[in-house]
Scaffold this active site. Structure first.
Site, mmCIF file in Angstrom:
data_model
loop_
_atom_site.group_PDB
_atom_site.id
_atom_site.type_symbol
_atom_site.label_atom_id
_atom_site.label_comp_id
_atom_site.label_asym_id
_atom_site.label_seq_id
_atom_site.Cartn_x
_atom_site.Cartn_y
_atom_site.Cartn_z
ATOM 1 N N GLU A 1 -14.031 -10.735 6.847
ATOM 2 C CA GLU A 1 -13.787 -9.854 8.005
ATOM 3 C C GLU A 1 -12.362 -9.331 7.869
ATOM 4 O OE1 GLU A 1 -15.228 -9.074 11.066
ATOM 5 O OE2 GLU A 1 -17.053 -10.303 11.122
HETATM 6 ZN ZN LIG Z 1 -20.020 -7.072 10.997
#
Ligand SMILES: [Zn+2]
Length: 437
Positions: free
Chosen positions: A395
């Site tokens: 992320e």
């Molecule tokens: Zn995502």
């Protein structure tokens, strides 16, 4: 402590925004997209989507920041360019493109390419991006990184990403894994998001939709994979690892692998008997996640596993409480390798650009079901002749708080996301090179 008194703590565990805003975690939506009564969304301070085709139907090819450290990219790839980029890489470097047999509801193709260990059929690592449409530029980061690896290999150079560098030997080691890429797994969602600025996360399957409620279109592809897909049955009551409500951002669909996009990933895995690693690329939480996704790990009791019906209704509670004590079994060496790799990825990302990253087990952000990172291990659980697969989620970056859709980066953020994701993938590949089955 009763479970009901625990639930309000879960959003606090989420801390920073991940692939979901805190409101979305509670079942809500990003306000301006759905009310219809507020002014149009303001996403002016975000990187624009490119027009036309900068790769001219594969006549040119992407090259990232690792081989041209001063490069800056002022638009993201549109749907045509994503495909054209793969074509260009195939033409320049001889990587081998392929298409999944499953077409999306809007007749788009899920495509990918194989590269690296061209002298054999050994493909050890799957890198994928684009499950969540609105995480703009995430597919680009994968293609730029692959462009760098191939350029460095061909031109006998190393890579430099901000404060982190890699040698030509590192490049060779990374490529020798044998790589498979799936850069744009949600083409319908990406096309819709780019056309409308709708901050759209899911795919565009209308099968469960209600007329007059646009939020009910689409399935969250990262809740549609097979592991504990039936979260209402497998997990403890009240654990919202996914949703059965089509209006939810985390709607799991009508069955495990019900969607052509997730079927395509499963089909790719079917063709990779030596697969040992996969990395799923997302934005923008500043974390590296390792599995399992639905509950914390333990390495002492193999009977606590996702296929054992004795534990249905008890999984997903973090921390454990009396009567709901369950942790998912993971072999100790496998767990050690994943923690080490995720930690090195997070460290390298911070070293590259200075942005803070942490490595977490998935449920320590929030528990999720049907996640892509665990799909390879689910395939092993139901058929032990298949390898286990180390599943990791990246992320990159931080939310864009100046935009109504915080998932749309600015130009500057996009550049940092390219750098951070590149070093994360490089660390994963170097770890994969050291840890083969
Ligand atoms: Zn995502």
């Amino acid at each position: 402590m009763k479970l009901t008194s625990l639930l309000p703590l879960l959003p606090l565990l989420a801390g920073a925004q991940a692939c979901l805003t805190p409101a979305e975690l509670q079942g809500g939506h990003i306000a301006r997209r759905t009310t219809g009564t507020t002014p149009p969304a303001n996403n002016t301070n975000t990187i624009p989507v490119g027009k036309g085709d900068r790769f001219r139907n594969g006549a040119s090819f992407p090259r990232g920041i690792g081989t041209q450290p001063t490069a800056n990219f002022t638009t993201i790839f549109n749907l045509v360019e994503l495909r054209s980029a793969v074509k260009g890489l195939a033409k320049e470097y001889g990587i081998v493109p392929f298409e999944s047999p499953f077409k999306t509801v809007q007749h788009n193709t899920i495509y990918g390419a194989k590269l690296g260990n061209t002298s054999s059929t050994f493909f050890h690592v799957l890198l994928q991006a684009g499950l969540h449409a609105r995480e703009r530029g995430a597919p680009d980061t994968l293609l730029y990184f692959i462009g760098d690896l191939l350029y460095a290999d061909k031109h006998h150079t190393g890579l430099q990403y901000g404060g982190v560098s890699y040698t030509l030997d590192d490049v060779h080691a990374a490529l020798l894994n044998g790589l498979v890429i799936l850069p744009a797994l949600n083409p319908d969602g990406i096309a819709y998001d780019q056309a409308t600025d709708a901050c759209w996360r899911k795919n565009r399957n209308p099968a469960s939709a209600t007329s007059g409620n646009p939020a009910t279109v689409g399935v969250d592809l990262n809740r549609n994979f097979a592991p504990v897909w039936d979260f209402a049955h497998a997990l403890a009551p009240g654990i919202q690892a996914a949703s059965t409500d089509p209006a939810s951002e985390i709607f799991a669909g009508t069955g495990p692998l019900s969607e052509p996009e997730t079927k395509s990933v499963d089909w790719v895995m079917d063709g990779l008997p030596n697969l040992g690693w996969m990395v799923d690329i997302h934005q923008p939480a500043g974390v590296v996640l390792h599995g399992w996704c639905h509950d914390s790990n333990q390495a002492t009791d193999p009977s606590q596993n996702l296929l054992n019906p004795a534990y249905d209704g008890k999984r997903g509670v973090v921390p454990d409480v009396p009567g709901l004590a369950y942790k998912e079994y993971k072999q100790l060496t496998e767990w050690d390798v994943e923690v080490l790799t995720a930690g090195r990825m997070a460290d390298a990302m911070t070293d590259a650009t200075g942005r803070p990253y942490v490595a977490l087990q998935g449920p320590h952000l929030y528990p999720s079901s049907g996640c892509s990172a665990d799909h390879g291990n689910w395939r092993n659980a139901v058929n032990s002749t298949r390898h286990r697969v180390h599943g990791l989620g990246v992320e990159a970056g931080a939310p864009n708080l100046d935009a109504d859709c915080p998932f749309y980066p600015t130009v500057d953020m996009h550049r940092l996301n390219i750098i951070d994701t590149s070093v994360a993938l490089m660390e994963a590949l170097l770890s994969a090179a050291r840890h083969k089955w």
